[in-house]
Write an enzyme that holds these catalytic residues in place. Structure first.
Site, PDB file in Angstrom:
ATOM      1  N   ARG A  18      -5.006  10.823   4.307  1.00  0.00           N
ATOM      2  CA  ARG A  18      -4.059  11.922   4.317  1.00  0.00           C
ATOM      3  C   ARG A  18      -2.944  11.768   3.296  1.00  0.00           C
ATOM      4  NH1 ARG A  18      -2.969  13.787   8.874  1.00  0.00           N
ATOM      5  NH2 ARG A  18      -0.857  14.255   8.300  1.00  0.00           N
ATOM      6  N   ARG A  53      -8.474  -0.801   4.651  1.00  0.00           N
ATOM      7  CA  ARG A  53      -7.651   0.235   4.028  1.00  0.00           C
ATOM      8  C   ARG A  53      -6.277  -0.317   3.672  1.00  0.00           C
ATOM      9  NH1 ARG A  53      -7.745   5.850   7.052  1.00  0.00           N
ATOM     10  NH2 ARG A  53      -6.423   6.187   5.268  1.00  0.00           N
ATOM     11  N   LYS A  80       0.831  -1.216   0.000  1.00  0.00           N
ATOM     12  CA  LYS A  80       0.000   0.000   0.000  1.00  0.00           C
ATOM     13  C   LYS A  80       0.862   1.262   0.000  1.00  0.00           C
ATOM     14  CE  LYS A  80      -1.696   1.517   4.078  1.00  0.00           C
ATOM     15  NZ  LYS A  80      -1.382   2.913   4.445  1.00  0.00           N
ATOM     16  N   ASN A  81       1.844   1.295   0.903  1.00  0.00           N
ATOM     17  CA  ASN A  81       2.602   2.542   1.079  1.00  0.00           C
ATOM     18  C   ASN A  81       3.638   2.779  -0.013  1.00  0.00           C
ATOM     19  OD1 ASN A  81       1.048   3.090   3.246  1.00  0.00           O
ATOM     20  ND2 ASN A  81       2.603   2.645   4.798  1.00  0.00           N
ATOM     21  N   ILE A 109       7.717   7.463  17.051  1.00  0.00           N
ATOM     22  CA  ILE A 109       7.391   8.149  15.784  1.00  0.00           C
ATOM     23  C   ILE A 109       6.101   8.962  15.906  1.00  0.00           C
ATOM     24  CG2 ILE A 109       7.018   7.862  13.284  1.00  0.00           C
ATOM     25  CD1 ILE A 109       9.771   6.837  14.108  1.00  0.00           C
ATOM     26  N   ARG A 125       0.419  14.572  12.954  1.00  0.00           N
ATOM     27  CA  ARG A 125       0.934  14.304  11.612  1.00  0.00           C
ATOM     28  C   ARG A 125       0.926  15.533  10.693  1.00  0.00           C
ATOM     29  NH1 ARG A 125      -1.277   8.710   9.435  1.00  0.00           N
ATOM     30  NH2 ARG A 125       0.663   8.792   8.282  1.00  0.00           N
ATOM     31  N   CYS A 128      -4.909  12.748  12.835  1.00  0.00           N
ATOM     32  CA  CYS A 128      -5.601  11.469  12.665  1.00  0.00           C
ATOM     33  C   CYS A 128      -5.462  10.672  13.946  1.00  0.00           C
ATOM     34  CB  CYS A 128      -5.110  10.726  11.439  1.00  0.00           C
ATOM     35  SG  CYS A 128      -3.614   9.814  11.673  1.00  0.00           S
ATOM     36  N   ASP A 174       4.764   0.828  12.145  1.00  0.00           N
ATOM     37  CA  ASP A 174       3.604   0.131  11.582  1.00  0.00           C
ATOM     38  C   ASP A 174       3.500  -1.322  12.066  1.00  0.00           C
ATOM     39  OD1 ASP A 174       2.826   2.380  10.265  1.00  0.00           O
ATOM     40  OD2 ASP A 174       3.574   1.768   8.298  1.00  0.00           O
TER      41      ASP A 174
HETATM   42  N1  EPU Z   1       6.530  14.854  10.560  1.00  0.00           N
HETATM   43  C1  EPU Z   1       6.628  16.186  10.804  1.00  0.00           C
HETATM   44  N2  EPU Z   1       6.469  17.058   9.766  1.00  0.00           N
HETATM   45  C2  EPU Z   1       6.230  16.631   8.496  1.00  0.00           C
HETATM   46  C3  EPU Z   1       6.137  15.257   8.243  1.00  0.00           C
HETATM   47  C4  EPU Z   1       6.300  14.380   9.300  1.00  0.00           C
HETATM   48  O1  EPU Z   1       6.836  16.600  11.940  1.00  0.00           O
HETATM   49  O2  EPU Z   1       6.103  17.476   7.610  1.00  0.00           O
HETATM   50  C5  EPU Z   1       6.691  13.875  11.660  1.00  0.00           C
HETATM   51  C6  EPU Z   1       5.424  13.068  11.939  1.00  0.00           C
HETATM   52  O3  EPU Z   1       4.528  13.745  12.765  1.00  0.00           O
HETATM   53  C7  EPU Z   1       5.999  11.822  12.575  1.00  0.00           C
HETATM   54  C8  EPU Z   1       7.330  11.635  11.844  1.00  0.00           C
HETATM   55  O4  EPU Z   1       7.625  12.890  11.266  1.00  0.00           O
HETATM   56  O5  EPU Z   1       6.257  12.054  13.930  1.00  0.00           O
HETATM   57  C9  EPU Z   1       7.340  10.581  10.763  1.00  0.00           C
HETATM   58  O6  EPU Z   1       6.184  10.686   9.959  1.00  0.00           O
HETATM   59  P1  EPU Z   1       6.203  10.404   8.402  1.00  0.00           P
HETATM   60  O7  EPU Z   1       6.035  11.677   7.674  1.00  0.00           O
HETATM   61  O8  EPU Z   1       7.367   9.552   8.052  1.00  0.00           O
HETATM   62  O9  EPU Z   1       4.859   9.573   8.225  1.00  0.00           O
HETATM   63  P2  EPU Z   1       3.974   9.565   6.913  1.00  0.00           P
HETATM   64  O10 EPU Z   1       4.838   9.767   5.740  1.00  0.00           O
HETATM   65  O11 EPU Z   1       2.811  10.461   7.114  1.00  0.00           O
HETATM   66  C10 EPU Z   1       4.195   7.021   6.395  1.00  0.00           C
HETATM   67  C11 EPU Z   1       3.261   5.868   6.231  1.00  0.00           C
HETATM   68  C12 EPU Z   1       2.699   5.484   7.595  1.00  0.00           C
HETATM   69  C13 EPU Z   1       3.866   5.136   8.516  1.00  0.00           C
HETATM   70  C14 EPU Z   1       4.860   6.298   8.585  1.00  0.00           C
HETATM   71  C15 EPU Z   1       6.097   6.004   9.396  1.00  0.00           C
HETATM   72  C16 EPU Z   1       2.416   6.155   3.988  1.00  0.00           C
HETATM   73  C17 EPU Z   1       1.287   6.487   3.117  1.00  0.00           C
HETATM   74  N3  EPU Z   1       2.195   6.218   5.307  1.00  0.00           N
HETATM   75  O12 EPU Z   1       3.415   8.091   6.919  1.00  0.00           O
HETATM   76  O13 EPU Z   1       1.887   4.346   7.405  1.00  0.00           O
HETATM   77  O14 EPU Z   1       3.402   4.838   9.804  1.00  0.00           O
HETATM   78  O15 EPU Z   1       5.273   6.666   7.257  1.00  0.00           O
HETATM   79  O16 EPU Z   1       6.765   4.892   8.893  1.00  0.00           O
HETATM   80  O17 EPU Z   1       3.494   5.832   3.530  1.00  0.00           O
HETATM   81  C18 EPU Z   1       0.151   2.824   7.893  1.00  0.00           C
HETATM   82  O18 EPU Z   1       0.387   2.263   6.815  1.00  0.00           O
HETATM   83  O19 EPU Z   1      -0.599   2.322   8.763  1.00  0.00           O
HETATM   84  C19 EPU Z   1       0.764   4.113   8.167  1.00  0.00           C
HETATM   85  C20 EPU Z   1       0.284   4.961   9.078  1.00  0.00           C
END
Ligand code: EPU
Length: 419
Positions: A92, A398, A22-23, A328, A121, A116, A306
């Site tokens: 998101r 999802r 998915k990701n 995280i 996030r 969320c 995850d």
């Molecule tokens: N963060 C910030 N600012 C930003 C972006 C992130 O402070 O602009 C922080 C977040 O709040 C968090 C950390 O950085 O504390 C890491 O978040 P990240 O941005 O890496 O998460 P994401 O890209 O929103 C993806 C996956 C998630 C997974 C996380 C961490 C996708 C679509 N989603 O989310 O997947 O948990 O990376 O590995 O790739 C899931 O599949 O259940 C899921 C939530």
């Protein structure tokens, strides 16, 4: 709303095939916006989030068809570079279209994702990086508007304060069409970032270092369409590994991703599971008694957030004390209250969970709160004595393709009630 009923206590045995990730699929759909021709994707999982992403692309005017594990994205008719609130609020990851749109069309209007279930996030780092590339960012009525400077985005040297997976993907995609070189430092190293870079390369992008903490992209005037097979889902693989361990079963997981589950394998071995991995499968044999082990979530290659909820389910029936730290996301312990309803002994102290293993869990009605929390309840239900009834399983749909079919194939006693 669907519910899942599980009769626990049955060791899982047999083979299960892993679906596409998915990701990885989500950024790849967004990458489809960048080319001058269609992007074909194979191994596309049939998941709600994927269909939402396809709908987001269609809303912009793109063609986005998903059938039988294949997707075709044709960006040529895009005429409305907007991702509306109604869609972003349900997923998101829709924010992944921001970088590609502003790079390709000079402008994007994307609803700002709210918080969320697992945390606030923010996407501030995505926006800061686009600003560093010359984009004007404004926020009005809940929408982020990003406008590229005359002549398009320009390459930048950008340091992510914290590694962000979708942030790295978003900016890496934008940079493929920027003028000059972009260097992303402290980039996320998750395998899904690497898979996205691979697909972009087939479209003519010049990317080096994806999968390391420094990614360098030389911008191109244009990209073409391409074809790419999406990597296998490492979190689905990990979830079935825990399913084998928690039920004391023996499961062969076929077509999983290669060599990216090291941190989880180590923890499962500490918990007493036996793991045999080669390029075709991972075979996991559960122990008679699960040994307690500690875990701390970290960006890749550390222990994945995850998998935290699923690993916690395993530790609830461990031999002693386990300490699990979530570093995280600030609110990713929603499963704890539900696991307690099944007899788990868990204490929370800030971002730390202290779990005293119990002899056995007992089935109970529980509620899924997010995708991975739902997976942990399924795992707990598989191990528990008696019947577990999980409501709100739409969270599960999802991210896990045909989950009950796969579990049934391994001998689980599970059924879905649709009402
Ligand atoms: N963060 C910030 N600012 C930003 C972006 C992130 O402070 O602009 C922080 C977040 O709040 C968090 C950390 O950085 O504390 C890491 O978040 P990240 O941005 O890496 O998460 P994401 O890209 O929103 C993806 C996956 C998630 C997974 C996380 C961490 C996708 C679509 N989603 O989310 O997947 O948990 O990376 O590995 O790739 C899931 O599949 O259940 C899921 C939530």
């Amino acid at each position: 709303m669907h519910r899942m009923i599980i009769e626990g206590g049955q060791p899982l045995n047999g083979d299960v095939r892993v679906s596409g990730a998915k990701n990885a699929a989500l950024p790849l759909f967004a990458a489809g916006l960048l080319g001058d021709g269609p992007l074909l994707l194979d191994n596309v999982p049939d998941l709600k989030d994927i269909h939402t992403m396809a709908a987001v692309l269609r809303h912009m005017g793109a063609l986005a068809e998903v059938t039988d594990g294949r997707a075709e994205i044709d960006p040529r008719p895009v005429n409305n570079p907007t991702a509306p609130y109604e869609m972003v609020k349900t997923m998101r990851a829709s924010a992944l279209v921001l970088g590609p749109l502003v790079a390709r069309h000079g402008r994007a209007r994307v609803s700002l994702p709210g918080g969320c279930a697992i945390g606030e996030r923010p996407i501030n780092l995505h926006l800061k990086a686009l600003e560093a590339m010359g984009a004007q960012i404004s926020l009005e009525q809940g929408y982020v508007t990003a406008v590229a400077p005359k002549g398009g985005l320009k390459g930048a040297d950008f340091f992510f304060d914290t590694p962000t997976v979708t942030g790295t993907e978003n900016i890496m995609m934008a940079a493929t069409l920027a003028r000059g070189r972009t260097v992303l430092r402290n980039a996320a190293m998750e395998p899904e970032v690497t898979d996205t870079a691979r697909a972009l390369t087939t479209m003519g992008a010049d990317i080096r270092g994806a999968g390391t903490e420094t990614v360098t992209i030389e911008g191109r005037g244009s990209l073409r369409g391409g074809r790419h097979r999406i990597m296998a889902d490492r979190i689905e693989t990990g979830t079935f590994m825990v399913a084998a361990a928690i039920t004391g079963g023996r499961v062969r997981i076929i077509d999983g991703p290669q060599g990216c589950l090291g941190a989880l394998e180590k923890k499962l071995e500490e918990a007493g599971a036996r793991i045999e991995a080669n390029d075709q499968f991972v075979l996991v044999t559960g122990p008679d008694r699960i040994l307690s082990a500690d875990a701390r979530t970290r960006p890749y290659p550390g222990f994945p957030t995850d998998m935290q909820a699923q690993f916690m389910a395993l530790m609830t029936v461990g031999s002693g004390l386990s300490v699990i730290q979530e570093t995280i996301f600030e609110n990713r312990f929603m499963h704890v209250g539900e696991l307690k309803r099944m007899g788990a002994d868990v204490r929370l102290d800030g971002n730390t969970a202290i779990i005293s293993g119990v002899e056995h869990l007992s089935g109970a009605p529980v509620m899924a709160t997010d995708l991975r929390a739902s997976a942990s309840l399924i795992l707990a239900g598989l191990a528990a004595r008696g019947q577990t009834e999980i409501s709100r399983v739409y969270h599960l749909d999802r991210g896990y393709e045909r989950i009950e079919e796969k579990l049934l194939g391994l001998g689980a006693r599970v059924r879905r009630i649709r009402e």
